[in-house]
Design a protein around this motif. Structure first.
Motif, PDB file in Angstrom:
ATOM      1  N   MET A  39       0.842  -1.207   0.000  1.00 36.08           N
ATOM      2  CA  MET A  39       0.000   0.000   0.000  1.00 36.08           C
ATOM      3  C   MET A  39       0.873   1.251   0.000  1.00 36.08           C
ATOM      4  SD  MET A  39      -3.167  -1.031   2.512  1.00 36.08           S
ATOM      5  CE  MET A  39      -4.034   0.548   2.422  1.00 36.08           C
ATOM      6  N   ILE A  40       1.939   1.245   0.801  1.00 33.96           N
ATOM      7  CA  ILE A  40       2.835   2.407   0.835  1.00 33.96           C
ATOM      8  C   ILE A  40       3.561   2.560  -0.502  1.00 33.96           C
ATOM      9  CG2 ILE A  40       5.040   3.180   1.785  1.00 33.96           C
ATOM     10  CD1 ILE A  40       4.095   2.628   4.475  1.00 33.96           C
ATOM     11  N   CYS A  41       3.908   1.435  -1.115  1.00 34.10           N
ATOM     12  CA  CYS A  41       4.608   1.487  -2.393  1.00 34.10           C
ATOM     13  C   CYS A  41       3.638   1.686  -3.555  1.00 34.10           C
ATOM     14  CB  CYS A  41       5.447   0.233  -2.604  1.00 34.10           C
ATOM     15  SG  CYS A  41       6.833   0.135  -1.467  1.00 34.10           S
ATOM     16  N   ASN A  42       2.358   1.961  -3.218  1.00 34.20           N
ATOM     17  CA  ASN A  42       1.369   2.307  -4.234  1.00 34.20           C
ATOM     18  C   ASN A  42       1.113   1.168  -5.220  1.00 34.20           C
ATOM     19  OD1 ASN A  42      -0.514   4.060  -5.254  1.00 34.20           O
ATOM     20  ND2 ASN A  42       0.934   5.261  -6.455  1.00 34.20           N
ATOM     21  N   GLU A  43       0.967  -0.045  -4.690  1.00 36.97           N
ATOM     22  CA  GLU A  43       0.641  -1.213  -5.502  1.00 36.97           C
ATOM     23  C   GLU A  43      -0.584  -1.908  -4.893  1.00 36.97           C
ATOM     24  OE1 GLU A  43       2.690  -2.673  -7.912  1.00 36.97           O
ATOM     25  OE2 GLU A  43       4.673  -1.801  -7.558  1.00 36.97           O
TER      26      GLU A  43
END
Lengths: 202, 202, 202
Positions: free
Chosen positions: B139-143
Motif C-alpha cells: 500500500m505504501i509502495c502504491n501497488e
C-alpha cells in the motif's frame, strides 16, 4: 512560555491542514475530501502515535475545537482557493511546514519520553508524529509518500532534532530548553536542506 | 527449544525486513523510505494484530532492540545493495519468506488462542500477522497488495497452517508440537504452491 | 423493534461486503483478496471508529459469526459471480448501499453519543463508521477513495443524517425515534442526490 508553545501548535495544525487542503484540491476532490485530507494531514501523525502508545482520549477528541475549526476553515477557504494560493506562496508554506515538522516531532518525542519509552522508540514516535500526517495524505491521494521518495532531507531533520532534544534532556537541561533546541535544530536543518539541496543516498 | 523459536523469530523479522528493503529500493526510495518500509514489512502484521486485540506494549516497543537492529541493518546494507542481491537470490528469499510466513501466522494464531478468542478469529489473527506486513508494504509502495492478486497460494497456506495448529491443540497435543506442525504445514504448502504453480480460482 | 434494527444491520453488513466483493473481482483478485476486501468494506468503518474510541472487543470479534458468514458467502458466491451481477443490479445496490450508509452512520454517532463525546466528534464518528469501509476498500484497490472524488453527495448525507439524530436527541425525543429519523434523512438525501445529480462544489 506555555502560551507561546500553544500558539505554535495551533499554527502547526493549520499549516499541516492547509498542505492537505492544497493536495486534495489538486486531486479535484470535493469539500468532503478536502476536509478529510486536511484533517488527516493535521492529526494523522499524532493519531498513529497515540494508537501505537495506547494514549486516549486522542489529542483531537480532547481538544475537539481543532477539528471543528478545520471544518469551518475548509468551508470558508474553498471558494477563495485561487486567491489564497497567491498570498500563501511556496516560500511561506516551506517555512511554516518546517516549523510544524519541528514542533510535532519534538513534541511527539517528548511525550514518549514522559511515558518512559526506550530512547530509540522515543525518536521513532517523534518522527512518526512529524511525518505520518503527510504519509497518510499521500496514501489517500494515491501517491508514493513524498517523504520516502528521494528528495531534500525531511524525516532525517526530524530524526536529528529528536536526538538533540533527548541528548540535552539526558544531560539535565530544562525541558523547555531541550524542546526549543530540538525544534530549532529540526527547522534549521530542514531549511538548510532545501537551500543547499541536501539529499540522502538513494 | 524456546531458544530455537526465538532464533527463527529473529530470522523471520530480518527476512521480512529485507523484502521491504528490496521493494523500497526498487521504488527508488531514499534511506528513510527504505527503513520505514523495511520496518513496516517486518512489524506491520504483528502491530495490526496487537491493535485489533488491544495488546500493549507492542512487540517491537517491548523488544526495542529489533527496530534498532533493522535501522543499523538498513544503513549497513544500503551501499552494498547490488552485491547483496547476488548472494540473496530469489531462491533464498523464497525459502526464508515461507519460513517467516509460517512462524508469524502460527505465532499470531497461538497468541489469539491464549487470549481465548473464538477459533475463526484466531485463524484470522494468524493470517493477518503473517500477511499484513506485506499488505502495508505494497500500500505504501502504491501497488495492489501482492497477496490479493491472483498468484501462487500464499495467505491460503497460512490459513491452513493455522487450522492445523488449532486442530492439534484442540485434540490435546502439546503446544510445542502443534506450533511446529502448523509452521511445517504452512511452509510445505507454500513451497509446493510455488513448485507446482497452485493458484486459487479467480 | 430491536430485532428490526438487528436485521437491518445484518443487511448493511452484507451489502457493504458485496460492494467489496464486486470491487475485488473487478481488480481480478483471487478468493483471499475477495474475502479480505469484502471483510474490510463491511467492518472497516466500525473498526476504525472503535480503535479511535478505544472500544474493545471489536464489533466483529464479539459477533464472530459475521466474519465467518462473510467467508462462507464469498466462497459460495464466487463461482456464480456473473449470474449474481444480473440479479443484483446497480439499482438494487444503490438502495441497499444507501440503507447501509444510513444505518452505519447513525449507529456510529449514537454509540459515540452514549460515550459522552462532544457533538462534532459524534458526527465525525458517525461519518467515519459510514464511509471508512469504502475508503479502505479503495485504498487497498489502489484508487483514490470514491467518496472524496467529486460525485453525487455521499458523506454529506451521512453528515446531515447524524446531525438530525443528534438534534432530535437533544430535543428530548426517544432514542428509537431519533435513530430512525437520522437513518431516514440519510437514505432520503442519498437517493435524492443520485436522482437529481446533487454535487458539492469542487
Amino acid at each position: 512560555m506555555s502560551t507561546l508553545l500553544h500558539v505554535i501548535e495551533v499554527i502547526g495544525v493549520f499549516v499541516f491542514a492547509s498542505s492537505g487542503l492544497v493536495e486534495a484540491r489538486r486531486k479535484k476532490m470535493d469539500l468532503v475530501g478536502v476536509f478529510t485530507v486536511a484533517f488527516i494531514t493535521a492529526f494523522g501523525g499524532g493519531t498513529v502515535r497515540d494508537i501505537l502508545l495506547d494514549r486516549r482520549p486522542l489529542f483531537w477528541i480532547e481538544n475537539y475545537e481543532y477539528p471543528t475549526l478545520i471544518f469551518i476553515f475548509c468551508i470558508l477557504v474553498s471558494p477563495f482557493f485561487r486567491q489564497l494560493r497567491q498570498v500563501v506562496t511556496e516560500r511561506v508554506i516551506l517555512y511554516a511546514d518546517a516549523l510544524g515538522l519541528g514542533l510535532f516531532s519534538v513534541g511527539g518525542a517528548s511525550l514518549a519520553y514522559a511515558m518512559k519509552m526506550p530512547l530509540f522508540i522515543c525518536v521513532m514516535m517523534g518522527v512518526i508524529t512529524g511525518i505520518f500526517g503527510g504519509v497518510l495524505r499521500d496514501m489517500i491521494c494515491n501517491e508514493i509518500p513524498m517523504v520516502f521518495r528521494r528528495g531534500q532531507l525531511y524525516a532525517t531533520c526530524a530524526f536529528l532534532g529528536c536526538w538533540t532534544y533527548l541528548g540535552l534532556t539526558l544531560l539535565g537541561t530544562t525541558e523547555l530548553f531541550s524542546v526549543i533546541s530540538g525544534i530549532a535544530v529540526t527547522v534549521f536543518l530542514r531549511l538548510m536542506a532545501v537551500r543547499h539541496d541536501w539529499k540522502l543516498p538513494g
